[in-house]
Write a protein that holds these residues in place. Structure first.
Motif, mmCIF file in Angstrom:
data_model
loop_
_atom_site.group_PDB
_atom_site.id
_atom_site.type_symbol
_atom_site.label_atom_id
_atom_site.label_comp_id
_atom_site.label_asym_id
_atom_site.label_seq_id
_atom_site.Cartn_x
_atom_site.Cartn_y
_atom_site.Cartn_z
ATOM 1 N N PRO A 2 0.827 -1.216 0.000
ATOM 2 C CA PRO A 2 0.000 0.000 0.000
ATOM 3 C C PRO A 2 0.862 1.267 0.000
ATOM 4 C CG PRO A 2 -0.609 -1.470 1.804
ATOM 5 C CD PRO A 2 0.603 -2.040 1.176
ATOM 6 N N TYR A 4 1.279 5.360 1.058
ATOM 7 C CA TYR A 4 0.869 6.275 2.128
ATOM 8 C C TYR A 4 1.517 7.637 1.950
ATOM 9 C CZ TYR A 4 -0.632 2.050 4.569
ATOM 10 O OH TYR A 4 -1.238 0.868 4.907
ATOM 11 N N GLU A 5 0.850 8.646 2.504
ATOM 12 C CA GLU A 5 1.426 9.979 2.677
ATOM 13 C C GLU A 5 1.400 10.291 4.161
ATOM 14 O OE1 GLU A 5 -0.798 12.784 0.392
ATOM 15 O OE2 GLU A 5 -0.101 11.962 -1.519
ATOM 16 N N HIS A 6 2.519 10.729 4.686
ATOM 17 C CA HIS A 6 2.640 11.047 6.109
ATOM 18 C C HIS A 6 3.123 12.490 6.212
ATOM 19 C CE1 HIS A 6 3.481 10.395 10.391
ATOM 20 N NE2 HIS A 6 4.667 10.947 10.198
ATOM 21 N N ASP A 64 6.225 10.567 1.279
ATOM 22 C CA ASP A 64 5.463 9.610 0.478
ATOM 23 C C ASP A 64 6.205 8.287 0.567
ATOM 24 O OD1 ASP A 64 3.828 11.677 -0.229
ATOM 25 O OD2 ASP A 64 4.477 11.792 -2.313
ATOM 26 N N GLU A 66 5.823 3.626 0.582
ATOM 27 C CA GLU A 66 5.055 2.399 0.439
ATOM 28 C C GLU A 66 5.571 1.413 1.472
ATOM 29 O OE1 GLU A 66 6.093 -0.071 -3.122
ATOM 30 O OE2 GLU A 66 6.939 1.828 -3.811
ATOM 31 N N SER A 69 1.082 -2.250 6.587
ATOM 32 C CA SER A 69 0.369 -1.469 7.599
ATOM 33 C C SER A 69 1.065 -1.498 8.961
ATOM 34 C CB SER A 69 -1.063 -1.979 7.739
ATOM 35 O OG SER A 69 -1.053 -3.333 8.126
ATOM 36 N N VAL A 72 3.208 1.542 9.343
ATOM 37 C CA VAL A 72 2.460 2.761 9.666
ATOM 38 C C VAL A 72 2.175 2.833 11.163
ATOM 39 C CG1 VAL A 72 0.312 4.023 9.267
ATOM 40 C CG2 VAL A 72 1.446 2.878 7.370
ATOM 41 N N THR A 90 -1.316 10.399 8.752
ATOM 42 C CA THR A 90 -0.934 9.439 7.735
ATOM 43 C C THR A 90 -2.187 9.040 6.969
ATOM 44 O OG1 THR A 90 0.787 8.603 9.207
ATOM 45 C CG2 THR A 90 0.251 7.264 7.290
ATOM 46 N N ARG A 92 -3.687 6.783 3.539
ATOM 47 C CA ARG A 92 -3.439 5.815 2.476
ATOM 48 C C ARG A 92 -3.960 6.402 1.164
ATOM 49 N NH1 ARG A 92 -5.082 -0.565 2.160
ATOM 50 N NH2 ARG A 92 -4.231 -0.848 0.087
ATOM 51 N N ASP A 94 -4.168 6.010 -3.354
ATOM 52 C CA ASP A 94 -4.160 5.067 -4.465
ATOM 53 C C ASP A 94 -2.869 5.157 -5.259
ATOM 54 O OD1 ASP A 94 -6.683 4.093 -3.838
ATOM 55 O OD2 ASP A 94 -7.676 5.627 -5.052
ATOM 56 N N HIS A 96 0.856 7.922 -5.735
ATOM 57 C CA HIS A 96 1.578 9.113 -5.289
ATOM 58 C C HIS A 96 1.540 10.158 -6.386
ATOM 59 C CE1 HIS A 96 4.214 6.943 -2.085
ATOM 60 N NE2 HIS A 96 2.934 6.823 -1.864
#
Length: 145
Positions: A2, A4-6, A64, A66, A69, A72, A90, A92, A94, A96
Motif C-alpha cells: 500500500p 501512504y502519505e505522512h 510519500d 510504500e 500497515s 504505519v 498518515t 493511504r 491510491d 503518489h
C-alpha cells in the motif's frame, strides 16, 4: 504494498537541521521495517490555523512511502512519543503525486509572483480609470451635474 502519505508538524523553535533529523528518523523507521520512502518534502516554517501547544507556526514535512500497515503503526507510535512533533497525519492513497506536491508548486508560484512586484500590494500608478478617488462614490457636486 500500500501507498501512504505522512505529514507531520514540528515545533516552531526547532532549527532546520533538527527538522531534517526528524524526517531522517521517520525514514529510518520506515526502511528498517520493510518499507520504502519514495519522496520527502520539507515545506518550511508556515503559520498554522490555530495555536497548538503555544505554537503559532510549525515546520511542515511530508513523506510519500510504500510499506505494510505494521510500518504505519510503528511510525505513528514513534511520532507520538516525540515531543518535537505537535501534529501528524498518515493517509493511504491510491497513487503518489508525480513531481512536486501542491504545496511546493504553490510556494514556487508565490515566490515567482512576488519577485516581479517587489512585495505586497499594487503600484500607485496602477489605478486604471478610477483616478485618485479609487472605488469611492462620486462627490455630490459630480452626481448633480
Amino acid at each position: 504494498m500500500p501507498l501512504y502519505e505522512h505529514v507531520f508538524l514540528a515545533r516552531q523553535d526547532l532549527a532546520q537541521s533538527q527538522v531534517d533529523a526528524l524526517a531522517e528518523a521517520a525514514t529510518n523507521i520506515i526502511e528498517t521495517n520493510g518499507g520504502r520512502v519514495v519522496k520527502t518534502e520539507t515545506w518550511g516554517l508556515r503559520s498554522i490555523a490555530y495555536r497548538i501547544a503555544k505554537n503559532r507556526k510549525a515546520h511542515y514535512v511530508a513523506l510519500d512511502f510504500e510499506a505494510p500497515s505494521t510500518v504505519v503503526a510503528e511510525l505513528e507510535r514513534q511520532t507520538q512519543i516525540n515531543e518535537d512533533v505537535i501534529r501528524y497525519m498518515t493517509v493511504r492513497v491510491d497513487e503518489h503525486e508525480q513531481g512536486p506536491s501542491a504545496m511546493m508548486r504553490r510556494n514556487e508560484r508565490s515566490e515567482r509572483d512576488r519577485g516581479e512586484r517587489g512585495g505586497r500590494g499594487r503600484d500607485r500608478d496602477d489605478r486604471g480609470d478610477r483616478g485618485d478617488r479609487g472605488d469611492r462614490a462620486p462627490r455630490r457636486e459630480e452626481a448633480d451635474a
